[in-house]
Design an enzyme around this catalytic site. Sequence first.
Site, PDB file in Angstrom:
ATOM      1  N   GLU A   1     -36.886  47.094  -9.593  1.00 35.81           N
ATOM      2  CA  GLU A   1     -37.001  45.849  -9.789  1.00 35.81           C
ATOM      3  C   GLU A   1     -35.872  45.222 -10.416  1.00 35.81           C
ATOM      4  O   GLU A   1     -35.324  45.938 -11.089  1.00 35.81           O
ATOM      5  CB  GLU A   1     -38.161  45.801 -10.763  1.00 35.81           C
TER       6      GLU A   1
ATOM      7  N   GLU B   1     -42.277  38.558  -5.335  1.00 38.75           N
ATOM      8  CA  GLU B   1     -43.391  38.497  -6.043  1.00 38.75           C
ATOM      9  C   GLU B   1     -43.940  37.397  -6.729  1.00 38.75           C
ATOM     10  O   GLU B   1     -43.103  37.047  -7.739  1.00 38.75           O
ATOM     11  CB  GLU B   1     -43.672  39.745  -7.096  1.00 38.75           C
TER      12      GLU B   1
ATOM     13  N   ASP C   1     -46.086  51.500  -8.629  1.00 42.11           N
ATOM     14  CA  ASP C   1     -46.351  51.955 -10.011  1.00 42.11           C
ATOM     15  C   ASP C   1     -47.533  51.253 -10.464  1.00 42.11           C
ATOM     16  O   ASP C   1     -48.032  51.739 -11.888  1.00 42.11           O
ATOM     17  CB  ASP C   1     -44.941  51.708 -10.910  1.00 42.11           C
ATOM     18  N   SER C   2     -48.050  50.678  -9.779  1.00 42.22           N
ATOM     19  CA  SER C   2     -49.431  49.954 -10.072  1.00 42.22           C
ATOM     20  C   SER C   2     -50.396  51.093 -10.049  1.00 42.22           C
ATOM     21  O   SER C   2     -51.543  51.016 -10.737  1.00 42.22           O
ATOM     22  CB  SER C   2     -50.086  49.041  -8.875  1.00 42.22           C
TER      23      SER C   2
ATOM     24  N   LYS D   1     -38.121  51.741  -4.129  1.00 43.77           N
ATOM     25  CA  LYS D   1     -38.008  50.259  -4.633  1.00 43.77           C
ATOM     26  C   LYS D   1     -37.811  50.260  -6.006  1.00 43.77           C
ATOM     27  O   LYS D   1     -38.037  50.695  -7.066  1.00 43.77           O
ATOM     28  CB  LYS D   1     -39.409  49.575  -4.433  1.00 43.77           C
TER      29      LYS D   1
ATOM     30  N   ASP E   1     -42.000  53.764  -5.716  1.00 43.97           N
ATOM     31  CA  ASP E   1     -41.584  52.683  -6.665  1.00 43.97           C
ATOM     32  C   ASP E   1     -40.936  53.318  -7.996  1.00 43.97           C
ATOM     33  O   ASP E   1     -41.657  54.160  -8.603  1.00 43.97           O
ATOM     34  CB  ASP E   1     -42.989  52.206  -7.056  1.00 43.97           C
TER      35      ASP E   1
END
Length: 249
Positions: free
Chosen positions: A115, A183, A45-46, A113, A84
């Site tokens: 979080e 991270e 998502d960066s 992925k 993501d």
Amino acid sequence: MKKVNTRYISEIKREKKKFSALTAYDYSTAKVLDEAGIDIILVGDSLAMVALGYENTNSISMDEMKIFTKAVAKGVSRAMVVCDMPFMSYHCDISSAIANIGEAVKAGANAVKIEGSGEYIYSLIKRCSEFGIPVIAHIGFTPQAINAIGGHYIQGKTYNATLELLEQAKKLEEAGAFAIVLEMVPEESAKYISENLNIATISCGAGRFCDGQVLVSDDVFGKYSNFKPKFARRYGDMRKLIYDCATQY
Ligand code: KIV
């Protein structure tokens, strides 16, 4: 050429080898990374910041993530493509989360992925495992929680904080995650966590002792200039290369 899958990642962990992961958001970059032998290509998502110019990662939608996942999947034959899951695409309830995760898989992702940790995340991962959808978990600094964390701070700095991260990691493993991104975690904490898990850990600013490493490719190639994480080693100056080519042209 065998496609990278969860079994391959587990073998790497068992044999104490390392695997590579980088982000890609478009067809042609994904194709080159795949040809270069990168094992996991993350449609991070960066991309909100580096490809779309948004201020942070929380503005990107599921519909946008699907477009980029489709483009990346088309360029890849060997690597595992991971989507993501964007902010609020998996938070409301399990059924809408599963529907969105299903959309990511339909767009070409081999895994997703997500979080965070906590009972809701563990049950979501458990459901994904039941449906045969591989999940990479992500703990430590979780960018989607930037507003609550209050900035880019290192996580797991004390012994107790490390134990807390390990406890979360063990629960994520138990729920069925096949790997975990750590991270911005101190190297020694990440080492301790990695040694006490059966599944692979992926370092993103968590030092050398994880089983794999993931970085934003625009940072590694020197293309994104707004912000440079301290932990991302630069292997080139793509911004200059593009600039020079464009001015010569
Ligand atoms: O969005 C992203 O690029 C990530 C990182 C772990 C690289 O989540």
